[in-house]
Design a protein around this motif. Structure first.
Motif, mmCIF file in Angstrom:
data_model
loop_
_atom_site.group_PDB
_atom_site.id
_atom_site.type_symbol
_atom_site.label_atom_id
_atom_site.label_comp_id
_atom_site.label_asym_id
_atom_site.label_seq_id
_atom_site.Cartn_x
_atom_site.Cartn_y
_atom_site.Cartn_z
ATOM 1 N N ALA A 129 2.097 15.242 -1.130
ATOM 2 C CA ALA A 129 2.974 15.146 0.038
ATOM 3 C C ALA A 129 4.401 15.581 -0.264
ATOM 4 O O ALA A 129 5.216 15.683 0.652
ATOM 5 C CB ALA A 129 2.980 13.711 0.558
ATOM 6 N N LEU A 130 4.706 15.841 -1.548
ATOM 7 C CA LEU A 130 6.080 16.179 -1.956
ATOM 8 C C LEU A 130 7.058 15.117 -1.460
ATOM 9 O O LEU A 130 8.135 15.418 -0.932
ATOM 10 C CB LEU A 130 6.490 17.560 -1.423
ATOM 11 N N HIS A 131 6.688 13.877 -1.687
ATOM 12 C CA HIS A 131 7.456 12.760 -1.136
ATOM 13 C C HIS A 131 7.936 11.848 -2.256
ATOM 14 O O HIS A 131 7.170 11.468 -3.149
ATOM 15 C CB HIS A 131 6.584 11.963 -0.170
ATOM 16 N N VAL A 132 9.215 11.495 -2.232
ATOM 17 C CA VAL A 132 9.809 10.544 -3.178
ATOM 18 C C VAL A 132 10.177 9.278 -2.423
ATOM 19 O O VAL A 132 10.763 9.337 -1.348
ATOM 20 C CB VAL A 132 11.076 11.132 -3.825
ATOM 21 N N GLU A 133 9.845 8.158 -3.004
ATOM 22 C CA GLU A 133 10.217 6.873 -2.401
ATOM 23 C C GLU A 133 10.873 6.009 -3.463
ATOM 24 O O GLU A 133 10.276 5.732 -4.503
ATOM 25 C CB GLU A 133 8.979 6.163 -1.853
ATOM 26 N N ASP A 134 12.114 5.600 -3.221
ATOM 27 C CA ASP A 134 12.781 4.693 -4.156
ATOM 28 C C ASP A 134 12.093 3.335 -4.137
ATOM 29 O O ASP A 134 11.822 2.772 -3.069
ATOM 30 C CB ASP A 134 14.252 4.515 -3.765
ATOM 31 N N LEU A 135 11.856 2.797 -5.324
ATOM 32 C CA LEU A 135 11.270 1.470 -5.440
ATOM 33 C C LEU A 135 12.311 0.414 -5.793
ATOM 34 O O LEU A 135 11.987 -0.765 -5.879
ATOM 35 C CB LEU A 135 10.160 1.476 -6.489
ATOM 36 N N LYS B 239 0.857 -1.177 0.000
ATOM 37 C CA LYS B 239 0.000 0.000 0.000
ATOM 38 C C LYS B 239 0.896 1.230 0.000
ATOM 39 O O LYS B 239 1.942 1.249 0.663
ATOM 40 C CB LYS B 239 -0.910 0.002 1.223
ATOM 41 N N VAL B 240 0.507 2.247 -0.726
ATOM 42 C CA VAL B 240 1.326 3.449 -0.824
ATOM 43 C C VAL B 240 1.569 4.057 0.549
ATOM 44 O O VAL B 240 2.654 4.594 0.821
ATOM 45 C CB VAL B 240 0.667 4.463 -1.782
ATOM 46 N N THR B 241 0.596 3.962 1.424
ATOM 47 C CA THR B 241 0.732 4.538 2.764
ATOM 48 C C THR B 241 1.556 3.666 3.700
ATOM 49 O O THR B 241 1.832 4.064 4.829
ATOM 50 C CB THR B 241 -0.663 4.760 3.378
ATOM 51 N N GLU B 242 1.978 2.466 3.221
ATOM 52 C CA GLU B 242 2.717 1.549 4.086
ATOM 53 C C GLU B 242 3.980 1.040 3.393
ATOM 54 O O GLU B 242 4.387 -0.107 3.562
ATOM 55 C CB GLU B 242 1.827 0.363 4.478
ATOM 56 N N LEU B 243 4.613 1.906 2.617
ATOM 57 C CA LEU B 243 5.801 1.476 1.874
ATOM 58 C C LEU B 243 6.965 1.135 2.790
ATOM 59 O O LEU B 243 7.873 0.396 2.397
ATOM 60 C CB LEU B 243 6.224 2.561 0.885
ATOM 61 N N ASP B 244 6.986 1.679 3.983
ATOM 62 C CA ASP B 244 8.055 1.354 4.928
ATOM 63 C C ASP B 244 7.823 0.022 5.624
ATOM 64 O O ASP B 244 8.700 -0.488 6.319
ATOM 65 C CB ASP B 244 8.192 2.458 5.978
#
Length: 707
Positions: free
Chosen positions: A427-433, A108-113
């Motif tokens: 959110a101006l948020h980048v997450e490496d996949l 889930k996008v909100t639980e990528l961590d």
């Protein structure tokens, strides 16, 4: 640990303060360049997809070398034994015990961590993942075919003429449908009752049908022709909706309705386009087009469909256009209409749309990928993403949520073969996949963009790849002209260039006049100038690098494929004392013979022949010029040793071009090594043959340099 939210916000607010996402700890003191094996090692990150509602991310991964002992089938053993590396190579053939372990990570996008759900796909090679809807995933896979099945010619079903088993790999391409929870896996249209068991190519999804989330449209071979089927993504059941003609090889659809049909000639070089407006009963002949080297229709490249029935988006360059632009095309009137996207001085490469067909932006290439956005508010976000990666990568839009709030962006560049990130706009948020080849991180050569004036003042751009441990003083240089010739090089990852730099050599890739993507005037400046002005541009770029003190004039080599192979041979003829060695892969050696071959493919009145005479010259008018521009006719002037490669199934430049060049060199008593590669075409060779080509090329250059 980098605070990605803070960094992207900083990049939006103050460009000069942006940080680096991939060099936070600085480069290591000593860098070990990658080996050829590491450059060829299969990527572990294959693809990524965002669900239409933007709530979930699927990341497709594949590990190799994980097959347990004894698990390899006899069919796979036979296949690997048949497909061997090029003679004399030290390349390691595919290990039949290697195997695959393919899997999807669902989050889930909100639980990528958090911990993702891992969906195992088993011992399958995988290529792509896409959401059919918010509940179901599609995965493009390659599976082993039944050894007892005789596959039809061209993959069009079990009724086509049989091909010798030695000429076709026993692998089948399929589309796997999976529930978002990882359960209920099935191969679409795979039940034997549907009659497709013998098809070896059954993975062409031509429409994801956003308005009908339970189905997709697939192109599947049956009765020696391609047909369209509406396939249920929950049950796998196919229903025939359109039958192709014997020479039909593709369609374009709009919301599940075929509106264009493409019929190809025998060698797929010329395509006849038929149109049918929504609601109409019959197909109408529109035009015949040349299929170019990028497998697109020249001057009629359909890049998408609009939300209006019967209106498509077509990239073309009409009389009066300086560049390739995108226009509306009315299927009913067969007329090109208003311009939708254009960029001064640059071709539009593609249109990026959401699943409903709404245009987000038009991509073009400066040196790196760039976009003209429909919503101008997206432009600052794109600039910030570039700064986030130190303005050293190509940021290519890959997927987008229905509301355009979240994007998956493909990140690539000279020092980043491929990776993906998720960007949350609000959110101006980048997450490496993840990265495709993380073992190369920090070990690849960088690239510089050079602006060089030609001798007549024409501005040129060239790309210089510099070893990861830069040499001190003048360094050996390999000049690598691109193919096409109406293609172009750009600021991007190039495996061949990267490997050559591991030897301590500079690699120069010039965009000479005649290159594509840079405007009509620049391309046409190369017409009928293959043997002189186009070569002078390459000479001028090399001269500038020598004059700067960076290139050693005593250690220069030139190498290329297709037109680049021709340019390598011709360049060494025009400057016989400049280069220590020459490498040509599938390069035409005799221009009159090449034009005669093109005329024979589809006739003297075909778009294919008209294109090549426009590009190179007309044998009836330009015979002397064409002969003078043919390397095989000027062997006496070639001093440097020559290395030739050619695939024996090349449909673009006939293998006779390299055979004749090798014979002429031998007859003249000059050194020439020639490798003819079985079962390979013009480009995109198999793993073993690409590996052997690079390995032999580097060894040949090293010997010529005295190393």
């Amino acid at each position: 640990m980098i605070d990605r939210r803070r960094l992207i916000a900083t990049a939006l607010a103050a460009p000069g303060l942006a940080g680096s996402a991939w060099a936070a700890d600085g480069p290591p003191a000593a860098i070990k360049p990658p080996s050829l094996e590491e450059l060829f090692r299969y990527p572990v990150l294959v693809d990524a997809a965002l669900s239409p509602d933007g709530e979930r991310v699927a990341v497709l991964r594949e590990e190799r070398g994980l097959a347990p002992p004894g698990s390899v089938t006899p069919e796979k053993e036979r296949e690997y034994k048949r497909w061997k590396p090029m003679a004399g190579s030290t390349a390691k053939p595919f290990d039949p015990q290697e195997g695959h372990l393919a899997y999807i990570r669902l989050s889930k996008v909100t639980e990528l961590d958090g911990k993702p759900v891992t969906v195992l796909l088993g011992d399958r090679a995988v290529r792509q993942v896409e959401w059919a809807n918010n509940e179901r995933l599609l995965v493009w896979v390659t599976i082993e075919a039944n050894a007892d099945v005789t596959l039809g010619q061209g993959g069009q079903g079990d009724d086509g003429p049989a091909r010798p088993r030695s000429q076709v790999k026993t692998r089948a391409r399929r589309v796997l449908s999976i529930g978002a929870d990882g359960k209920d896996q099935m191969i679409l249209a795979a039940d034997p009752k549907y009659g497709f068991a013998n098809n070896w190519t059954m993975d062409n999804v031509v429409d994801l049908l956003p308005s009908d989330p339970d189905h997709v449209i697939m192109q599947i071979g049956r009765n020696n022709r391609w047909n369209l089927y509406r396939v249920n993504v929950y049950t796998g059941e196919p229903v025939l909706i359109e039958q192709g003609f014997p020479n039909t090889d593709a369609w374009f659809l709009q919301d599940g309705v075929p509106v264009l049909r493409l019929d190809s000639n025998g060698d797929n070089s010329v395509v006849t386009v038929h149109a049918r407006a929504p609601g109409a009963a019959d197909w109408t002949l529109y035009h015949r087009f040349r299929r170019n080297e990028q497998d697109k229709l020249a001057d009629f490249n359909v890049v998408g469909a609009t939300t209006e029935p019967g209106i498509l988006l077509v990239a073309s360059q009409q009389p009066g256009d300086d560049t390739v632009v995108v226009r509306r095309f009315d299927v009913a009137s067969l007329a090109l209409g208003d311009t939708v996207a254009h960029h001064p001085g640059r071709d539009i490469e593609e249109i990026f749309q959401d699943e409903a067909g709404v245009i987000v932006g038009a991509r073009y290439i400066e040196d790196r990928d760039a976009y003209d956005f429909v919503d101008p508010k997206l432009a600052p976000h794109f600039r910030a993403l570039n700064r986030f990666y130190d303005d050293q990568c190509n940021m290519r839009l890959h997927d987008v949520s229905r509301d355009h709030s979240r994007f998956i962006v493909r990140v690539s560049g000279p020092q980043a073969p491929k990776g993906f990130c998720l960007y949350d706009r609000a959110a101006l948020h980048v997450e490496d996949l993840g990265e495709a080849r993380p073992w190369l991180n920090g070990r690849l050569a960088g690239m510089e963009v050079l602006r060089i004036p030609a001798r007549d003042g024409l501005p040129l751009t060239a790309y210089l790849t510099v070893p990861v441990n830069p040499p001190k003083g003048p360094a050996p240089l390999v000049v690598m002209p691109h193919g096409g010739p109406e293609a172009r090089d750009s600021y991007s990852f190039d495996r061949w260039a990267q490997y050559l730099t591991t030897q301590g050599w500079l690699v120069l890739q010039p965009n000479f006049r005649g290159s594509g993507g840079l405007g009509r005037a620049f391309a046409e400046a190369g017409h009928h100038r293959w043997g002189d002005a186009m070569q002078w541009d390459i000479q001028d770029c090399v001269d500038a690098l020598i004059k700067s003190g960076r290139a050693d004039p005593a250690r220069l080599a030139i190498a290329g494929g297709s037109y680049g192979g021709y340019a390598a041979m011709m360049g060494a003829i025009l400057q016989p004392d400049r280069y220590r060695c020459v490498i040509s892969r599938a390069g035409p050696s005799d221009l009159p013979d090449f034009l005669s071959y093109m005329r024979g493919l589809d006739g003297s009145d075909s778009p294919l022949y008209a294109w090549w005479t426009k590009l190179i010259g007309d044998p009836a008018k330009d015979g002397a010029m064409l002969a003078a521009a043919s390397p095989v006719r000027r062997i006496a002037e070639l001093k440097a040793p020559l290395l030739l490669f050619h695939g024996d199934r090349d449909p673009i430049v006939p293998v006779a071009a390299s055979r004749d060049m090798a014979k002429a060199m031998k007859k003249a008593g000059k050194f020439c090594a020639y490798f003819e590669v079985e079962y390979e075409g013009h480009s995109d060779w198999g793993y073993d043959d690409e590996f052997a080509f690079m390995e032999k090329s580097a060894a040949f250059i090293a010997q010529s340099f005295g190393g």
